[in-house]
Each structure stands twice: as structure tokens, then as C-alpha cells.
Scaffold this motif. Structure first.
Motif, mmCIF file in Angstrom:
data_model
loop_
_atom_site.group_PDB
_atom_site.id
_atom_site.type_symbol
_atom_site.label_atom_id
_atom_site.label_comp_id
_atom_site.label_asym_id
_atom_site.label_seq_id
_atom_site.Cartn_x
_atom_site.Cartn_y
_atom_site.Cartn_z
ATOM 1 N N TYR A 73 10.319 7.510 -21.132
ATOM 2 C CA TYR A 73 9.166 7.385 -20.231
ATOM 3 C C TYR A 73 7.949 8.130 -20.764
ATOM 4 C CZ TYR A 73 6.143 8.062 -16.199
ATOM 5 O OH TYR A 73 5.054 8.111 -15.367
ATOM 6 N N SER A 74 8.178 9.241 -21.460
ATOM 7 C CA SER A 74 7.053 10.016 -21.989
ATOM 8 C C SER A 74 6.223 9.204 -22.981
ATOM 9 C CB SER A 74 7.547 11.311 -22.653
ATOM 10 O OG SER A 74 8.477 11.024 -23.685
ATOM 11 N N VAL A 75 6.845 8.214 -23.610
ATOM 12 C CA VAL A 75 6.094 7.332 -24.506
ATOM 13 C C VAL A 75 5.022 6.568 -23.723
ATOM 14 C CG1 VAL A 75 6.247 5.333 -26.060
ATOM 15 C CG2 VAL A 75 8.023 7.089 -26.114
ATOM 16 N N ASN A 76 5.369 6.156 -22.510
ATOM 17 C CA ASN A 76 4.396 5.441 -21.672
ATOM 18 C C ASN A 76 3.209 6.328 -21.325
ATOM 19 O OD1 ASN A 76 6.210 3.388 -21.759
ATOM 20 N ND2 ASN A 76 6.309 3.058 -19.561
ATOM 21 N N ILE A 77 3.463 7.625 -21.123
ATOM 22 C CA ILE A 77 2.374 8.539 -20.808
ATOM 23 C C ILE A 77 1.423 8.655 -22.003
ATOM 24 C CG2 ILE A 77 1.803 10.939 -20.239
ATOM 25 C CD1 ILE A 77 4.451 11.121 -18.767
ATOM 26 N N VAL A 78 1.985 8.703 -23.199
ATOM 27 C CA VAL A 78 1.169 8.772 -24.417
ATOM 28 C C VAL A 78 0.363 7.488 -24.582
ATOM 29 C CG1 VAL A 78 1.240 8.890 -26.938
ATOM 30 C CG2 VAL A 78 2.733 10.367 -25.573
ATOM 31 N N LYS A 79 0.967 6.340 -24.231
ATOM 32 C CA LYS A 79 0.298 5.054 -24.394
ATOM 33 C C LYS A 79 -0.742 4.780 -23.316
ATOM 34 C CE LYS A 79 3.096 1.636 -24.740
ATOM 35 N NZ LYS A 79 4.290 0.813 -24.514
ATOM 36 N N VAL A 103 -10.425 4.046 -16.586
ATOM 37 C CA VAL A 103 -9.637 5.188 -16.107
ATOM 38 C C VAL A 103 -8.758 4.773 -14.931
ATOM 39 C CG1 VAL A 103 -9.758 7.458 -15.014
ATOM 40 C CG2 VAL A 103 -11.284 6.915 -16.914
ATOM 41 N N CYS A 104 -9.342 4.028 -13.996
ATOM 42 C CA CYS A 104 -8.560 3.567 -12.833
ATOM 43 C C CYS A 104 -7.433 2.641 -13.265
ATOM 44 C CB CYS A 104 -9.484 2.854 -11.834
ATOM 45 S SG CYS A 104 -10.651 3.937 -10.999
ATOM 46 N N GLY A 105 -7.710 1.790 -14.243
ATOM 47 C CA GLY A 105 -6.679 0.880 -14.744
ATOM 48 C C GLY A 105 -5.533 1.619 -15.409
ATOM 49 N N ALA A 106 -5.857 2.652 -16.206
ATOM 50 C CA ALA A 106 -4.811 3.433 -16.878
ATOM 51 C C ALA A 106 -3.949 4.178 -15.861
ATOM 52 C CB ALA A 106 -5.455 4.422 -17.851
ATOM 53 N N LEU A 107 -4.585 4.794 -14.865
ATOM 54 C CA LEU A 107 -3.837 5.535 -13.841
ATOM 55 C C LEU A 107 -2.978 4.595 -13.000
ATOM 56 C CD1 LEU A 107 -6.563 8.070 -12.631
ATOM 57 C CD2 LEU A 107 -4.540 8.558 -14.028
ATOM 58 N N ALA A 108 -3.544 3.442 -12.649
ATOM 59 C CA ALA A 108 -2.801 2.479 -11.833
ATOM 60 C C ALA A 108 -1.604 1.939 -12.607
ATOM 61 C CB ALA A 108 -3.718 1.330 -11.415
ATOM 62 N N GLY A 109 -1.799 1.635 -13.896
ATOM 63 C CA GLY A 109 -0.702 1.140 -14.713
ATOM 64 C C GLY A 109 0.405 2.162 -14.867
ATOM 65 N N LEU A 110 0.025 3.431 -15.045
ATOM 66 C CA LEU A 110 1.018 4.494 -15.176
ATOM 67 C C LEU A 110 1.807 4.676 -13.886
ATOM 68 C CD1 LEU A 110 2.100 6.588 -17.154
ATOM 69 C CD2 LEU A 110 0.390 8.196 -16.294
ATOM 70 N N LEU A 111 1.129 4.568 -12.751
ATOM 71 C CA LEU A 111 1.816 4.673 -11.462
ATOM 72 C C LEU A 111 2.810 3.525 -11.287
ATOM 73 C CD1 LEU A 111 2.170 5.990 -8.697
ATOM 74 C CD2 LEU A 111 0.244 4.631 -7.862
#
Length: 262
Positions: free
Chosen positions: A254-260, A198-206
């Protein structure tokens, strides 16, 4: 192996996103799905995975180099610069690791983009560009012979401009999120794998949010025909996007990145 499977599953979304990043067509999910159906109808379902071979060839050494470089730099900073705040050390380690990983695997990244925007589905780039990794390597080799490293490393400066802060922000925020999750009691050691994910996904999205405009401009530079006598400047590409599409053009797809992200 897990990373390769994940990238392969994401490949259709990623190719469609890249195509929108390099042309002026406004992005909507409805239009994106329509374009994907058109690509399948014209070139078969495998066209959705165009460029994925180069992506897979890149991510394994890229990830290995990134993690190894990060650990080496972090260990060095812990010994030689332990007066720096922990977040600063993580950020610097991430920046150096990102730069080293980019420089060692950049030609494969360029090949991936060149392949992804080629063909009839990629009208924003070069319709007659390389269809596979072999053709992309041949294209870059020919350009190297004509003009030196400008071919296989076209756009590397802008890539570093985006990758260094991306890696730095991602690593620093990942370490902070993970540390905060444990210290605040939001997570326990028993759930470490889930917490790290979870931390990795949030950090990557940021990290992607901070550097996405740079990524859009970079993709347009990379999609430029390798036979072009003069590549457009970063400033020229940025001002063109802002003039024709506004700020939203820099965040197209960018919304594609949120889905990924998950």
C-alpha cells in the motif's frame, strides 16, 4: 498523453507492488528494491515494464468511458433525482461510471496482471505465464474456447466489488474536497488547475485506502493460472491471506500507492 506518460513512469513500482500482492513474501522497501535489481540482472531493465503495454491499452478507453459515463449519469440524476443530496448523486454517478468502465476494459486489466506476475521476477504468480499482450490475448482466447467467458473475465465480480465503491468514494470525495476548498477560501479560481490536481490525488488515495484489501485479493485471483481447472473462491483467498499473513497481508504494498499519489 499525460496519463500514459505517468503510468509508464510508475510501471516499475507498480509491477513490483503487484508481485508482492500475489505472493506471501512480506513487503519492505529494501526487499522490493532488491527484487527489482534481481529482475534487471536476470531479464534486463525492460522487465520492470512488463505489463505496461496492456496497461496503456486499457487506461485510455477506461478513462474516456469513466468520464463520459459519469457525466451522463450525473446529468440524468440532476434532472430526475435532484431531491437526492449532491454527495449521493456524485457517489452514484461514480459507481455507475466505474462499473461501465470495468466491464468494457476488463480483459486488458486481467492481461496486465497476468503479464506482470509472469517471468522469473514474478514467482508469486505463474512463472511461465504470458510474456506480452499478444501471448496474454492468446491465453485468454484459448480459455474462452474451453470454458466460455470465465477466462477473459475471471475475477470480474470482485473487480466490480472493489471498483464500484472506489469510483464512488473517489468521485464523491473529489467533488466535496474541491467544493470545500473554494467555499472556505483555501483556493481561488486562479489556482483551479493546482486545486483540482491536489483534490484528485487526495480523493484517489482515499478511494484506494478503502478498497485496497479487495484489490489484493483480486490480484491473487487474477494471477491464478488460466489453465487451472477450478479458480479459488474469494472467500478461500481472503482466509488464506489472513491466516498466513494477517490483516497486514491485505494491505501489502500500500505504501507504493502513497508514493504514486502525487
Amino acid at each position: 498523453t499525460a496519463g500514459a506518460v505517468a503510468k509508464t513512469l510508475e510501471a516499475p513500482l507498480d509491477r513490483v507492488k503487484v508481485i508482492y500482492q500475489v505472493d506471501s513474501t512480506p513487503f519492505t522497501w529494501t526487499h522490493a528494491m532488491s527484487r527489482a535489481r534481481t529482475m534487471v540482472a536476470e531479464d534486463g531493465w525492460l522487465s520492470l515494464f512488463r505489463g505496461n503495454t496492456a496497461q496503456l491499452a486499457r487506461i485510455v478507453p477506461n478513462a474516456a468511458i469513466n468520464f463520459a459515463a459519469h457525466d451522463l449519469v450525473a446529468e440524468y440524476l440532476d434532472e430526475k433525482a435532484n431531491n437526492l443530496p449532491l454527495a449521493a448523486r456524485h457517489w452514484l454517478s461514480g459507481c455507475v461510471a466505474g462499473a461501465v468502465a470495468v466491464l468494457t476494459t476488463y480483459p486488458l486489466e486481467l492481461a496486465r496482471v497476468r503479464i506482470a506476475v509472469s517471468g522469473r521476477g514474478g514467482r508469486g504468480g505463474d512463472e511461465h505465464g504470458p510474456a506480452n499482450l499478444k501471448e496474454a490475448v492468446r491465453e485468454m482466447t484459448q480459455h474462452w474456447r474451453r470454458g466460455g467467458p470465465r477466462g477473459p473475465f475471471a475475477g470480474v465480480g470482485l473487480t466490480l466489488a472493489g471498483m464500484v465503491p472506489y469510483s464512488g468514494v473517489t468521485w464523491a470525495s473529489y467533488e466535496w474536497l474541491r467544493s470545500h476548498a473554494y467555499s472556505s477560501g483555501l483556493a481561488s479560481k486562479q489556482s483551479s488547475d493546482r486545486t483540482n490536481a491536489v483534490c484528485g490525488a487526495l480523493a484517489g488515495l482515499l478511494g484506494q485506502t478503502v478498497t485496497y484489501p479487495i484489490d489484493t485479493v483480486r490480484k491473487r485471483l487474477q494471477a491464478t493460472k488460466q489453465s487451472a481447472t477450478k479458480l479459488p473462491s474469494t472467500y478461500a483467498v481472503t482466509t488464506e491471506v489472513l491466516a498466513t499473513e494477517g490483516v497486514r497481508g491485505l494491505f501489502k504494498g500500500y505504501s507504493v500507492n502513497i508514493v504514486k499519489a502525487p
